[in-house]
Scaffold this motif. Structure first.
Motif, PDB file in Angstrom:
ATOM      1  N   THR A  15      10.832 -30.899  17.432  1.00  0.00           N
ATOM      2  CA  THR A  15       9.833 -30.703  18.484  1.00  0.00           C
ATOM      3  C   THR A  15      10.282 -29.639  19.472  1.00  0.00           C
ATOM      4  O   THR A  15       9.513 -28.747  19.843  1.00  0.00           O
ATOM      5  CB  THR A  15       9.561 -32.031  19.210  1.00  0.00           C
ATOM      6  N   ARG A  16      11.541 -29.709  19.915  1.00  0.00           N
ATOM      7  CA  ARG A  16      12.051 -28.729  20.867  1.00  0.00           C
ATOM      8  C   ARG A  16      12.036 -27.330  20.253  1.00  0.00           C
ATOM      9  O   ARG A  16      11.593 -26.359  20.882  1.00  0.00           O
ATOM     10  CB  ARG A  16      13.475 -29.098  21.276  1.00  0.00           C
ATOM     11  N   LYS A  19       8.385 -26.086  19.883  1.00  0.00           N
ATOM     12  CA  LYS A  19       7.829 -25.663  21.166  1.00  0.00           C
ATOM     13  C   LYS A  19       8.409 -24.324  21.606  1.00  0.00           C
ATOM     14  O   LYS A  19       7.692 -23.455  22.097  1.00  0.00           O
ATOM     15  CB  LYS A  19       8.093 -26.733  22.233  1.00  0.00           C
ATOM     16  N   ASP A  20       9.719 -24.162  21.438  1.00  0.00           N
ATOM     17  CA  ASP A  20      10.358 -22.909  21.821  1.00  0.00           C
ATOM     18  C   ASP A  20       9.827 -21.733  21.006  1.00  0.00           C
ATOM     19  O   ASP A  20       9.851 -20.582  21.463  1.00  0.00           O
ATOM     20  CB  ASP A  20      11.874 -23.011  21.668  1.00  0.00           C
ATOM     21  N   ASP A  24       2.323 -25.992  19.587  1.00  0.00           N
ATOM     22  CA  ASP A  24       1.847 -27.091  20.426  1.00  0.00           C
ATOM     23  C   ASP A  24       2.050 -28.376  19.627  1.00  0.00           C
ATOM     24  O   ASP A  24       1.259 -28.689  18.730  1.00  0.00           O
ATOM     25  CB  ASP A  24       0.373 -26.893  20.776  1.00  0.00           C
ATOM     26  N   ASN A  43       9.806 -35.068  25.982  1.00  0.00           N
ATOM     27  CA  ASN A  43       8.543 -34.432  25.588  1.00  0.00           C
ATOM     28  C   ASN A  43       7.365 -35.288  26.055  1.00  0.00           C
ATOM     29  O   ASN A  43       6.606 -35.830  25.237  1.00  0.00           O
ATOM     30  CB  ASN A  43       8.498 -34.255  24.066  1.00  0.00           C
ATOM     31  N   THR A  46       3.684 -34.908  24.620  1.00  0.00           N
ATOM     32  CA  THR A  46       3.416 -35.183  23.204  1.00  0.00           C
ATOM     33  C   THR A  46       3.038 -36.652  23.032  1.00  0.00           C
ATOM     34  O   THR A  46       3.652 -37.533  23.637  1.00  0.00           O
ATOM     35  CB  THR A  46       4.652 -34.849  22.353  1.00  0.00           C
TER      36      THR A  46
END
Length: 307
Positions: A15-16, A19-20, A24, A43, A46
Motif C-alpha cells: 500500500t505504501r 501510494k508513493d 489510489d 493508511n 483506505t
C-alpha cells in the motif's frame, strides 16, 4: 490515477509503495487483526477488512484497476514447507487462489503478485497460471533482488505481472546503486551485551571470531540460520533478508546486540514516520512479512510507465 486494492496487506508495504507511485489504494484486506490495526493507523484513508480471504465476497470489493497481492510464502520457501503433505503449509499455499477469485469477479486491468521465486515450483503453479490465463491475463514473472531497486537489503522476490494484454508485460525496472547496511544501522544506540558471557553458544562465538578476521571490529552477522555462514557480513553491502524473527546481530568490539525494530523497518525501506507497535516481537513479525515499500514503488512506477 489508477485505483488499487491490496490483498494480504499485512503491515502495508504494498500500500505504501503503491501510494508513493501514485496509486489510489481504496481497499486492503488481511486475516490478522494486529496487521489490520496497524495498516489502518498508517493508511486511515483506505477501507479495511479483517477477513480470511478464502471466504471473501469479491462482489463487495471496490472496483479497481490494479490488484496488489502477497499470498503466504511460507509454504514455498526453501527453508520450510515446500513438501506436500504438511497441512499447515498446504493451506498457506492455497491463499494464492484468492487473487484468482478476485480476478474472476472484478477483472482488474493489472495484478501484481509478490512471493518467493519458489512459488513457480509449486506443484499447482501450472494450474494457477492456467486459471489466470483463462481469465484473460498474460503473465510476466520478474525475479528481483530488492537491493537492485534501492532497498538496503538483499531480498530476492518474485513479482508476477499479470496484464489483460495479448503479450506479457515485461517491465523496465531500474538498476539502483546498492545501499550499504551502515546507512541504516546505529552502532551508538541500543542495548549491548558482552560477547564472552556464560551460556553464549559456541556457534555464535565462532561467527564472531570469523567475522573479526574478515571485517574487523564492526560488522553484522546472522545470530541463527545459515545466511552469511560463519563469516559475518560487511557493513559496506546491503543487509541480508529481514525475517519475522530476530536474526541479525551487530558486533562492536567485544559487545553485540540484535537488530532493532527501527533498523529492521529501515532495512525494509519503511519511512521513519511509520506507526508501529511498541512490542518488538510483533513489529519484527509484521516487518519481516512485508513487501519493501520502495520495491513496491519501483515496480508500480514501471507498470504505470508500460501500461
Amino acid at each position: 490515477m489508477f485505483t488499487a486494492i491490496d490483498l494480504f496487506s499485512g503491515f502495508g508495504g504494498w500500500t505504501r509503495g503503491g501510494k508513493d507511485a501514485g496509486l489510489d489504494v481504496k481497499w486492503a484486506a488481511n486475516h490478522w487483526p494486529a496487521a489490520v490495526e496497524w495498516h489502518t493507523k498508517n493508511n486511515p484513508d483506505t477501507q479495511h477488512v479483517c477477513q480470511d480471504l478464502h471466504q471473501a465476497d469479491w462482489s463487495t470489493v471496490p472496483k479497481h484497476d490494479v490488484m496488489l497481492a502477497s499470498p503466504c510464502c511460507q509454504g514455498h520457501t526453501k527453508a520450510r514447507g515446500k513438501a506436500a503433505g504438511n497441512p499447515q503449509h498446504d493451506n498457506s499455499r492455497s491463499t494464492a487462489w484468492a487473487p484468482v477469485q478476485n480476478a474472476e469477479v472484478n477483472r482488474p486491468e493489472f495484478a501484481v503478485i509478490e512471493n518467493v521465486p519458489e512459488f513457480m515450483d509449486w506443484i499447482l503453479y501450472p494450474a494457477w497460471a492456467d486459471a489466470m490465463q483463462r481469465l484473460g491475463y498474460a503473465l510476466a514473472p520478474h525475479i528481483v533482488d530488492c537491493a537492485d531497486l534501492g532497498v538496503p537489503q538483499h531480498r530476492v522476490r518474485l513479482f508476477m505481472i499479470c496484464s489483460r494484454s495479448k503479450a506479457p508485460l515485461h517491465l523496465q525496472l531500474p538498476q539502483c546503486q546498492h545501499v550499504p547496511a551502515r546507512d541504516i544501522l546505529d552502532f551508538d544506540a541500543g542495548t549491548w551485551s558482552k560477547i564472552e558471557k556464560p551460556g553464549r553458544a559456541e556457534s555464535t562465538l565462532l561467527r564472531v571470531k570469523k567475522g573479526r578476521e574478515r571485517f574487523g571490529e564492526r560488522f553484522i552477522m546472522p545470530y541463527y540460520g545459515s545466511g552469511s555462514g560463519l563469516t559475518g557480513r560487511s557493513l559496506n553491502r546491503p543487509i541480508g533478508t529481514i525475517t519475522t524473527l530476530d536474526r541479525w546481530a551487530l558486533v562492536r568490539g567485544d559487545e553485540m546486540r540484535m537488530l532493532s525494530a527501527d533498523e529492521a523497518l529501515a532495512a525494509q525501506s519503511f519511512g521513519p514516520d511509520t506507526k508501529r507497535p511498541d512490542n518488538h516481537r510483533l513489529t519484527m513479525h509484521m516487518t519481516g512479512n512485508a513487501v519493501p515499500p520502495l520495491a513496491g514503488k519501483r515496480v508500480i512506477e514501471a507498470l504505470i510507465a508500460a501500461a
